[in-house]
Scaffold this motif. Structure first.
Motif, PDB file in Angstrom:
ATOM      1  N   UNK A  32       0.847  -1.184   0.000  1.00  0.00           N
ATOM      2  CA  UNK A  32       0.000   0.000   0.000  1.00  0.00           C
ATOM      3  C   UNK A  32       0.888   1.242   0.000  1.00  0.00           C
ATOM      4  N   UNK A  33       0.439   2.290  -0.685  1.00  0.00           N
ATOM      5  CA  UNK A  33       1.202   3.528  -0.764  1.00  0.00           C
ATOM      6  C   UNK A  33       0.766   4.487   0.341  1.00  0.00           C
ATOM      7  N   UNK A  34       1.720   5.051   1.046  1.00  0.00           N
ATOM      8  CA  UNK A  34       1.447   6.080   2.046  1.00  0.00           C
ATOM      9  C   UNK A  34       1.149   7.383   1.312  1.00  0.00           C
ATOM     10  N   UNK A  35       0.072   8.068   1.695  1.00  0.00           N
ATOM     11  CA  UNK A  35      -0.288   9.293   0.978  1.00  0.00           C
ATOM     12  C   UNK A  35       0.582  10.477   1.381  1.00  0.00           C
ATOM     13  N   UNK A  36       1.295  10.355   2.491  1.00  0.00           N
ATOM     14  CA  UNK A  36       2.124  11.479   2.944  1.00  0.00           C
ATOM     15  C   UNK A  36       3.522  11.432   2.323  1.00  0.00           C
ATOM     16  N   UNK A  37       4.207  10.289   2.440  1.00  0.00           N
ATOM     17  CA  UNK A  37       5.576  10.186   1.926  1.00  0.00           C
ATOM     18  C   UNK A  37       5.642   9.582   0.525  1.00  0.00           C
ATOM     19  N   UNK A  38       4.590   8.873   0.101  1.00  0.00           N
ATOM     20  CA  UNK A  38       4.562   8.295  -1.234  1.00  0.00           C
ATOM     21  C   UNK A  38       5.264   6.956  -1.367  1.00  0.00           C
ATOM     22  N   UNK A  96      -5.187   2.808   7.835  1.00  0.00           N
ATOM     23  CA  UNK A  96      -5.055   4.255   7.666  1.00  0.00           C
ATOM     24  C   UNK A  96      -4.312   4.548   6.372  1.00  0.00           C
ATOM     25  N   UNK A  97      -4.467   5.763   5.870  1.00  0.00           N
ATOM     26  CA  UNK A  97      -3.824   6.154   4.621  1.00  0.00           C
ATOM     27  C   UNK A  97      -2.355   6.516   4.820  1.00  0.00           C
ATOM     28  N   UNK A  98      -1.964   6.900   6.033  1.00  0.00           N
ATOM     29  CA  UNK A  98      -0.578   7.245   6.340  1.00  0.00           C
ATOM     30  C   UNK A  98       0.119   6.051   6.970  1.00  0.00           C
ATOM     31  N   UNK A  99       1.421   5.886   6.662  1.00  0.00           N
ATOM     32  CA  UNK A  99       2.191   4.840   7.347  1.00  0.00           C
ATOM     33  C   UNK A  99       2.393   5.265   8.793  1.00  0.00           C
ATOM     34  N   UNK A 100       2.874   4.361   9.636  1.00  0.00           N
ATOM     35  CA  UNK A 100       3.006   4.660  11.063  1.00  0.00           C
ATOM     36  C   UNK A 100       3.952   5.825  11.331  1.00  0.00           C
ATOM     37  N   UNK A 101       5.070   5.891  10.611  1.00  0.00           N
ATOM     38  CA  UNK A 101       6.015   6.982  10.835  1.00  0.00           C
ATOM     39  C   UNK A 101       5.411   8.334  10.473  1.00  0.00           C
ATOM     40  N   UNK A 102       4.758   8.417   9.333  1.00  0.00           N
ATOM     41  CA  UNK A 102       4.140   9.679   8.913  1.00  0.00           C
ATOM     42  C   UNK A 102       2.974  10.054   9.821  1.00  0.00           C
ATOM     43  N   UNK A 103       2.235   9.053  10.292  1.00  0.00           N
ATOM     44  CA  UNK A 103       1.117   9.305  11.186  1.00  0.00           C
ATOM     45  C   UNK A 103       1.621   9.932  12.489  1.00  0.00           C
ATOM     46  N   UNK A 104       2.729   9.404  13.016  1.00  0.00           N
ATOM     47  CA  UNK A 104       3.293   9.948  14.248  1.00  0.00           C
ATOM     48  C   UNK A 104       3.801  11.370  14.039  1.00  0.00           C
ATOM     49  N   UNK A 105       4.429  11.642  12.906  1.00  0.00           N
ATOM     50  CA  UNK A 105       4.940  12.984  12.625  1.00  0.00           C
ATOM     51  C   UNK A 105       3.813  13.990  12.454  1.00  0.00           C
TER      52      UNK A 105
END
Length: 70
Positions: free
Chosen positions: A13-19, A44-53
């Motif tokens: 799955x692609x993260x919508x924040x980092x791509x 969720x659409x964001x990966x865990x790292x991007x979600x935390x940031x």
């Protein structure tokens, strides 16, 4: 719209924040608490790292010693 690709590792799955593409599992994405009709978890659409940031910037701040004793 979420983007999924099939690789030799399985569904990614692609993260919508980092791509970046990550395996579509709860190891890399948080669950939304819903289950799809086919029995898989909704992620969720964001990966865990991007979600935390993005949504929890205070978590990093509270563990800094200088922040605690300032």
């Amino acid at each position: 719209m979420t983007k999924y690709i099939q690789t030799e590792l399985g569904t990614e799955k692609q993260c919508i924040h980092c791509g970046e593409y990550f395996p579509a599992t709860k190891e890399f994405f948080y669950g939304t608490g819903r289950i799809k009709k086919d029995g898989t978890y909704s992620l969720e659409a964001n990966c865990k790292d991007c979600y935390k940031q993005r949504f929890k910037p205070w978590v990093k701040r509270t563990y800094e010693i200088s922040y605690r004793y300032a």
